[in-house]
Enzyme design. Structure first.
Site, PDB file in Angstrom:
ATOM      1  N   GLU A 101       0.829  -1.210   0.000  1.00  0.00           N
ATOM      2  CA  GLU A 101       0.000   0.000   0.000  1.00  0.00           C
ATOM      3  C   GLU A 101       0.861   1.256   0.000  1.00  0.00           C
ATOM      4  O   GLU A 101       0.586   2.211  -0.733  1.00  0.00           O
ATOM      5  CB  GLU A 101      -0.932   0.023   1.216  1.00  0.00           C
ATOM      6  CG  GLU A 101      -1.807   1.271   1.248  1.00  0.00           C
ATOM      7  CD  GLU A 101      -2.604   1.425   2.538  1.00  0.00           C
ATOM      8  OE1 GLU A 101      -2.827   2.571   2.959  1.00  0.00           O
ATOM      9  OE2 GLU A 101      -3.011   0.388   3.115  1.00  0.00           O
ATOM     10  N   SER A 159       1.696 -10.707   7.141  1.00  0.00           N
ATOM     11  CA  SER A 159       0.656  -9.713   7.416  1.00  0.00           C
ATOM     12  C   SER A 159       1.087  -8.729   8.494  1.00  0.00           C
ATOM     13  O   SER A 159       1.234  -9.090   9.662  1.00  0.00           O
ATOM     14  CB  SER A 159      -0.633 -10.420   7.845  1.00  0.00           C
ATOM     15  OG  SER A 159      -1.594  -9.473   8.287  1.00  0.00           O
TER      16      SER A 159
END
Length: 287
Positions: free
Chosen positions: A128, A223
């Site tokens: 991101e 993650s």
């Protein structure tokens, strides 16, 4: 022994949408590529790979022509779209709407104030964040903590944004520091760009962890959201264990437990948490 799955855990809206779009396209037949892991969970990536989803990197993208490529929820920098146009690649854009709105805000701010410092609170190298930095022609400054703020010039204008999955509390600390240190005459502005669907899970997962003897936290080890949420579990329940799949659950962890909670990250599929529950229940039946 009572085993409970946290109803608030599991895919966020953006991940759910990306996986649904991948499954719909795969059902039509033909080859579908995904630029990067569709979600930071190896088990889910493997499940979709068995249906035909092929994960590629950016270097592989440059070698494709006339293919179909899905962009995951994390978003991509502008150059990815340029490559796709030049190579006649069909894009299935599953960028999360929250991330897409943030990209547009940063792009617009960079054009309006080209001499200002665009600062992004986020994890360096995260997909991101790479997409966000790409909106600024790679000129944005990425900070990961308060310790990085010495890289900023507080005599110049600063526009501060956050990766959508970062901690609200940490972001507020950074905002407070910048407000106190910005020089007279320089502009400092911060923007609320943290996804509340993700941020609200912090308090929810802490409450869940505090009400069980043992916590099994299920997530992929890639993650960053999973790591942050697992740390929250540990802060209230030291009997918290992180696993990537059911086979990693150890019987000795469960000894003497009356209640066992299973929870996970925004990248953890419900089916995987259900599989962990079955594994735990099988231990009990063996007794």
């Amino acid at each position: 022994m009572h085993v409970e799955i946290d109803e608030n855990s599991g895919f966020c809206f953006g991940v759910t949408t990306a996986i649904r779009r991948a499954e719909e396209k795969l059902a039509e037949g033909g080859r579908l590529y995904c630029l990067g892991d569709i979600v930071h969970n190896g088990m889910e990536v493997s499940r979709l790979a068995a249906q035909g989803l092929q994960t590629i990197g950016h270097e592989e993208l440059k070698k494709l022509y006339g293919a179909t490529v899905l962009l995951r929820a994390h978003g991509e920098p502008p150059e990815t779209y340029t490559i796709a146009r030049n190579h006649n690649i069909e894009i299935i854009d599953a960028t999360c709407p929250v991330v897409l709105a943030l990209q547009r805000r940063i792009y617009s701010q960079c054009r309006r104030c080209p001499d200002a410092q665009i600062v992004i609170f986020g994890k360096k190298g995260h997909a991101e964040v790479l997409g966000l930095v790409g909106q600024t022609n790679q000129n944005a400054i990425v900070i990961e903590s308060l310790d990085d703020l010495n890289r900023l010039d507080f005599t110049r204008d600063i526009y501060l944004y956050s990766q959508t999955t970062k901690s609200v509390a940490e972001y507020r600390q950074i905002i407070d520091f910048c407000k106190k240190n910005i020089a007279p005459g320089a502009v400092f502005k911060s923007f609320d760009t943290i996804c509340r669907q993700v941020a609200n899970r912090i308090s929810a997962v802490k409450d869940f962890a505090a009400t069980h003897d043992i916590i099994i936290f299920v997530c992929g080890r890639k993650s960053s959201n999973g790591k942050a949420l697992f740390d929250q579990c540990l802060s209230v329940n030291r009997n918290s264990h992180l696993v990537e799949n059911p086979s990693e659950i150890l019987r000795e962890w469960l000894s003497g437990a009356q209640t066992i909670g299973i929870c996970g990250a925004t990248s953890t599929p419900k089916w995987l948490m259900e599989a962990c529950k079955k594994q735990i229940e099988s231990f009990s039946k063996e007794k």
